[in-house]
Design an enzyme around this catalytic site. Structure first.
Site, PDB file in Angstrom:
ATOM      1  N   THR A 151     -89.486  96.203 -31.314  1.00  0.00           N
ATOM      2  CA  THR A 151     -89.049  96.624 -29.977  1.00  0.00           C
ATOM      3  C   THR A 151     -88.105  97.811 -30.070  1.00  0.00           C
ATOM      4  O   THR A 151     -87.220  97.842 -30.926  1.00  0.00           O
ATOM      5  CB  THR A 151     -88.306  95.462 -29.289  1.00  0.00           C
ATOM      6  OG1 THR A 151     -89.191  94.361 -29.174  1.00  0.00           O
ATOM      7  CG2 THR A 151     -87.788  95.875 -27.917  1.00  0.00           C
ATOM      8  N   ARG A 179     -98.248  86.334 -23.300  1.00  0.00           N
ATOM      9  CA  ARG A 179     -97.017  86.034 -24.043  1.00  0.00           C
ATOM     10  C   ARG A 179     -95.934  87.050 -23.712  1.00  0.00           C
ATOM     11  O   ARG A 179     -96.174  88.249 -23.647  1.00  0.00           O
ATOM     12  CB  ARG A 179     -97.302  86.053 -25.537  1.00  0.00           C
ATOM     13  CG  ARG A 179     -96.083  85.765 -26.429  1.00  0.00           C
ATOM     14  CD  ARG A 179     -95.426  87.034 -26.919  1.00  0.00           C
ATOM     15  NE  ARG A 179     -94.340  86.754 -27.888  1.00  0.00           N
ATOM     16  CZ  ARG A 179     -93.529  87.678 -28.391  1.00  0.00           C
ATOM     17  NH1 ARG A 179     -93.668  88.940 -28.023  1.00  0.00           N
ATOM     18  NH2 ARG A 179     -92.580  87.353 -29.238  1.00  0.00           N
ATOM     19  N   VAL A 180     -94.720  86.577 -23.483  1.00  0.00           N
ATOM     20  CA  VAL A 180     -93.567  87.424 -23.250  1.00  0.00           C
ATOM     21  C   VAL A 180     -92.478  87.004 -24.231  1.00  0.00           C
ATOM     22  O   VAL A 180     -92.171  85.817 -24.357  1.00  0.00           O
ATOM     23  CB  VAL A 180     -93.053  87.304 -21.799  1.00  0.00           C
ATOM     24  CG1 VAL A 180     -91.763  88.096 -21.619  1.00  0.00           C
ATOM     25  CG2 VAL A 180     -94.109  87.800 -20.822  1.00  0.00           C
ATOM     26  N   GLY A 181     -91.898  87.960 -24.925  1.00  0.00           N
ATOM     27  CA  GLY A 181     -90.841  87.670 -25.878  1.00  0.00           C
ATOM     28  C   GLY A 181     -89.466  87.845 -25.270  1.00  0.00           C
ATOM     29  O   GLY A 181     -89.270  87.743 -24.053  1.00  0.00           O
ATOM     30  N   ASP A 182     -88.502  88.148 -26.113  1.00  0.00           N
ATOM     31  CA  ASP A 182     -87.114  88.264 -25.654  1.00  0.00           C
ATOM     32  C   ASP A 182     -86.825  89.580 -24.955  1.00  0.00           C
ATOM     33  O   ASP A 182     -85.862  89.682 -24.192  1.00  0.00           O
ATOM     34  CB  ASP A 182     -86.155  88.133 -26.839  1.00  0.00           C
ATOM     35  CG  ASP A 182     -86.243  89.347 -27.763  1.00  0.00           C
ATOM     36  OD1 ASP A 182     -87.332  89.594 -28.313  1.00  0.00           O
ATOM     37  OD2 ASP A 182     -85.232  90.058 -27.910  1.00  0.00           O
ATOM     38  N   THR A 202     -84.092  93.260 -31.667  1.00  0.00           N
ATOM     39  CA  THR A 202     -85.497  93.411 -32.027  1.00  0.00           C
ATOM     40  C   THR A 202     -85.808  92.398 -33.117  1.00  0.00           C
ATOM     41  O   THR A 202     -84.945  92.039 -33.911  1.00  0.00           O
ATOM     42  CB  THR A 202     -85.799  94.840 -32.523  1.00  0.00           C
ATOM     43  OG1 THR A 202     -87.183  94.934 -32.913  1.00  0.00           O
ATOM     44  CG2 THR A 202     -84.941  95.228 -33.716  1.00  0.00           C
ATOM     45  N   GLY A 203     -87.037  91.924 -33.136  1.00  0.00           N
ATOM     46  CA  GLY A 203     -87.419  90.922 -34.128  1.00  0.00           C
ATOM     47  C   GLY A 203     -88.358  89.916 -33.510  1.00  0.00           C
ATOM     48  O   GLY A 203     -89.149  90.236 -32.618  1.00  0.00           O
ATOM     49  N   GLY A 205     -89.087  87.427 -31.033  1.00  0.00           N
ATOM     50  CA  GLY A 205     -88.501  87.094 -29.748  1.00  0.00           C
ATOM     51  C   GLY A 205     -88.286  85.612 -29.541  1.00  0.00           C
ATOM     52  O   GLY A 205     -87.280  85.187 -28.958  1.00  0.00           O
TER      53      GLY A 205
END
Length: 320
Positions: A151, A179-182, A202-203, A205
């Site tokens: 990200t 899918r949604v991450g952080d 970043t990483g 999520g």
């Protein structure tokens, strides 16, 4: 007057260089940050953000982005949006609304279309090759389909002491549709308070969200820690807690800046890079090393940068 901008990953370098020019000319943090992230979103060789981003498992590019105003706490975000050129701009527009600030999927696309944001096919031929090659590899190799979660996140301070934060990503390669991450989640992927400072992550999520890490970093700075002290503690604590409870921790990398322009960075992986520019230093890329007692970093050498850009722009061959 002090100003500054810090961002995850080397891909942000050109964008923060442009942002630095805006900030040096007394431009505002919100405009500078949006412009810097747009630069990354438009780059076809960055396979984890915007145009050229790697697709989900159905070969569809779904993008997440968020924007936060540190003066007002206004937040806007989009998740799993398809075929719009600059999701950071859509997120910024949503941040000006009283309600309906976070839109996902079809709803986000409808809003973007109704408000005149640029439509664009975001799946490139280069990304298709990455996808097809991964499918071939999965037939014969014991490898994880998920990778590519770099990200771009930024925190920005202007000469008027206003701050902003933003993120943009195409998320995990070959993720489940929807899918949604952080990244678009306030407090996890980003957080900023102009009276204190900001942070972005970043990483992986799914693990970053377990610690609300960006809010935690700002909270630690509010309690008197320097940005470096805050990120070291937040990353170290979350990494240890995840290992203690789950036997492993996903990738965790963060950058932070306070409202004095001081900054910090921490990671639990090798090879994390970031870019920063302030009134006291030109845009610079740093490469990190992870140690048990914290993170160290050194300015990227010319050879390292040449290899970075050469690798990303190298022609691709199909495995079949």
């Amino acid at each position: 007057m002090m100003w500054g901008i810090i961002a995850t990953w080397t891909m942000a370098y050109d964008g923060i260089k442009e942002a630095g020019e805006i900030l040096q000319a007394a431009g505002n943090a919100k405009d500078a940050l949006e412009k810097a992230i747009i630069d990354v979103e438009n780059g076809p060789y960055y396979k984890s953000v915007g145009y050229g981003g790697l697709p989900n498992k159905e070969m569809i590019v779904e993008l997440d982005a968020a924007f936060m105003d540190g003066d007002t706490f206004d937040v806007g975000a989009v998740g799993a949006i398809q075929d719009f050129a600059n999701p950071i701009s859509i997120a910024r527009a949503l941040s000006t609304k009283k309600v309906n600030n976070i839109l996902v999927g079809e709803g986000a696309a409808k809003y973007a279309a109704q408000h005149g944001f640029e439509r664009k096919t975001m799946l490139t031929e280069r990304a298709k090759i990455h996808y097809d090659n991964k499918i071939e590899q999965l037939k014969t190799e014991d490898i994880k389909p998920y990778d590519g979660h770099d990200t771009v996140g930024m925190v920005c301070l202007d000469q008027g002491n206003s701050m902003a934060a933003g993120t943009s990503t195409s998320g995990l390669f070959m993720k489940e549709p929807g899918r949604v991450g952080d990244s678009p989640i306030c407090g996890s992927g980003f957080y900023v308070d102009s009276k204190v400072g900001g942070a972005t992550a970043t990483g992986l999520g799914e693990d970053l969200m377990k610690g609300c890490i960006s809010y935690e970093i700002v909270s630690l700075m509010k309690r008197g820690m320097s940005p470096q002290e805050a990120v070291d503690k937040a990353v170290g604590d979350l990494n240890r807690e995840l290992i203690s409870r789950r036997s492993q921790a996903g990738d965790i990398s963060v950058v932070a800046m306070n409202n004095q322009g001081q900054w910090g960075v921490a990671t639990n992986i090798e090879g994390f890079s970031f870019a920063v520019a302030t009134a006291d230093q030109p845009a610079t890329v740093y490469v990190c090393e992870n140690h048990e007692d914290g993170t160290t970093y050194a300015e990227a050498t010319e050879a390292w940068l040449n290899n970075y850009y050469t690798t990303r722009k190298a022609p691709l061959k199909r495995l079949k």
